[in-house]
Design an enzyme around this catalytic site. Structure first.
Site, PDB file in Angstrom:
ATOM      1  N   ASN A   1      -2.994  -4.191  -1.733  1.00  0.00           N
ATOM      2  CA  ASN A   1      -4.272  -4.204  -2.443  1.00  0.00           C
ATOM      3  C   ASN A   1      -4.625  -2.844  -3.013  1.00  0.00           C
ATOM      4  O   ASN A   1      -5.211  -2.741  -4.101  1.00  0.00           O
ATOM      5  CB  ASN A   1      -5.400  -4.723  -1.535  1.00  0.00           C
ATOM      6  CG  ASN A   1      -5.496  -3.986  -0.224  1.00  0.00           C
ATOM      7  OD1 ASN A   1      -4.553  -3.977   0.575  1.00  0.00           O
ATOM      8  ND2 ASN A   1      -6.638  -3.361   0.032  1.00  0.00           N
TER       9      ASN A   1
ATOM     10  N   HIS B   1      -8.378  -6.242   9.946  1.00  0.00           N
ATOM     11  CA  HIS B   1      -8.478  -7.232   8.869  1.00  0.00           C
ATOM     12  C   HIS B   1      -8.416  -8.666   9.387  1.00  0.00           C
ATOM     13  O   HIS B   1      -8.833  -9.589   8.685  1.00  0.00           O
ATOM     14  CB  HIS B   1      -7.362  -7.005   7.848  1.00  0.00           C
ATOM     15  CG  HIS B   1      -7.505  -5.729   7.083  1.00  0.00           C
ATOM     16  ND1 HIS B   1      -8.551  -5.491   6.213  1.00  0.00           N
ATOM     17  CD2 HIS B   1      -6.745  -4.599   7.056  1.00  0.00           C
ATOM     18  CE1 HIS B   1      -8.415  -4.291   5.680  1.00  0.00           C
ATOM     19  NE2 HIS B   1      -7.332  -3.734   6.173  1.00  0.00           N
TER      20      HIS B   1
ATOM     21  N   ASP C   1       0.859  -1.182   0.000  1.00  0.00           N
ATOM     22  CA  ASP C   1       0.000   0.000   0.000  1.00  0.00           C
ATOM     23  C   ASP C   1       0.897   1.233   0.000  1.00  0.00           C
ATOM     24  O   ASP C   1       0.860   2.083   0.882  1.00  0.00           O
ATOM     25  CB  ASP C   1      -0.978  -0.003   1.172  1.00  0.00           C
ATOM     26  CG  ASP C   1      -2.215  -0.845   0.880  1.00  0.00           C
ATOM     27  OD1 ASP C   1      -2.275  -1.452  -0.212  1.00  0.00           O
ATOM     28  OD2 ASP C   1      -3.118  -0.914   1.731  1.00  0.00           O
TER      29      ASP C   1
END
Length: 336
Positions: A116, A219, A78
């Protein structure tokens, strides 16, 4: 100066070489100084144009890197939030990387995996060697190996593992070019990683990915990695798995193997306020911003987590010869 010149030559050769043939991971030889511990910093989830305390974290990274005289920096992904880079000319590359990590001590190679959010932009742009013409530190590939003397680092592209990104992306778009179909990509990646790890003769093996394997934060655990990747790490004697994705700092010990799980994802936006224990042993959790250092010699690995004030929150060390773990500081740090 001689070491710096050698490093530049080796990296230029390795990273400009033709893509590896099928079944062979790209490999970078990072020159090391004989008899000196390997020292590095690890940060993740940072690319927010200096905002959300990214600049404050970067400033402390510069101070710690100077004190340690680090060899390189690892990014757990990221790298550009929220939607990666739009092209090799995207101003976000300068605003989130070049103009933020300006300390002299951080002008070392940066080895980066994709997260992601990076997959929501133009992935091929972030992987393009043209970015190194703007800043030669930036070395981002999907999956690759960094050979650093007594330590081999295995960088793993974890985003394709998570099935929901493929089947239920919502309004998000993921750039699956050169990845789809998912099953074949993962199968080949696991085979390549297994082969590279078996081939390794390094004293220490460290795996780096973006997604959590074990995490007590927002998460949680990534089931696909536990099912598909963890067995490969166990079989090949990997010592540490280091990731981002969770916007926090945490350390978890496996109850089933010697593997230690470290999350260093506090490079910018954090404070999600979620704590969900799992079956493994929670050694440390900090629901805030910061980064991690790692020092490794022939027998000892030492990790320290730092906050945005440069305060050491958690110290850990492991003796390779007797597998004795030493943990200092409190396991849970309260929110500020």
């Amino acid at each position: 100066m001689a070491l710096a010149a050698l490093l530049l030559a080796v990296l230029t050769f390795s990273l400009c070489a033709p893509p590896p043939v099928a079944g062979e991971l790209a490999s970078v030889e990072h020159p090391v100084e004989e008899g000196r511990p390997l020292r590095l910093l690890i940060v993740g989830d940072w690319g927010r144009k200096g905002m959300y305390n990214q600049s404050r974290v970067a400033a402390q990274m510069g101070k710690v890197a100077e004190d340690m005289s680090v060899d390189f920096v690892v990014s757990t992904g990221d790298n550009f939030l929220d939607d990666g880079l739009s092209s090799v000319h995207d101003r976000a590359f300068r605003d989130s990387f070049v103009d933020v990590y300006t300390a002299k001590s951080l002008q070392k190679p940066w080895y980066l995996v994709l997260g992601n959010h990076d997959y929501r932009g133009d992935v091929l742009a972030q992987l393009d060697p043209a970015l190194r013409n703007v800043d030669s530190r930036f070395m981002c590939m999907r999956s690759f190996v960094v050979n650093a003397g007594i330590v081999d680092f295995f960088f793993i592209d974890t985003t394709p593992f998570q099935l929901k990104y493929w089947t239920d992306p919502g309004e998000d778009h993921y750039d699956w070019r050169e990845v789809a179909p998912r099953e074949a990509y993962i199968e080949h990646l696991l085979k390549d990683m297994d082969g590279a790890m078996k081939k390794s003769r390094a004293r220490w093996k460290v795996a780096v990915g973006h997604h959590t394997m074990r995490s007590v934060s927002a998460h949680g655990d990534t089931l696909e990695l536990l099912q598909l990747l963890l067995p490969v790490l166990k079989e090949n004697g990997v010592d540490l798995y280091i990731n981002g994705h969770g916007h926090c700092l945490e350390h978890i010990s496996s109850r089933e193997s010697p593997i230690q799980f470290f999350t260093s994802g506090g490079g910018s936006k954090a404070w999600r306020g979620i704590l969900r224990p799992n079956d493994d042993k929670l050694e440390f959790f900090y629901n805030g911003q910061g980064f991690m250092s790692l020092e490794v010699d022939a027998d000892m690995a030492r990790a320290i987590f730092y906050d945005i004030h440069g305060q050491a929150l958690h110290n850990w060390s492991l003796s390779k010869s007797n597998r004795q773990q030493v943990v200092q500081c409190s396991a849970l740090v309260s929110q500020e």
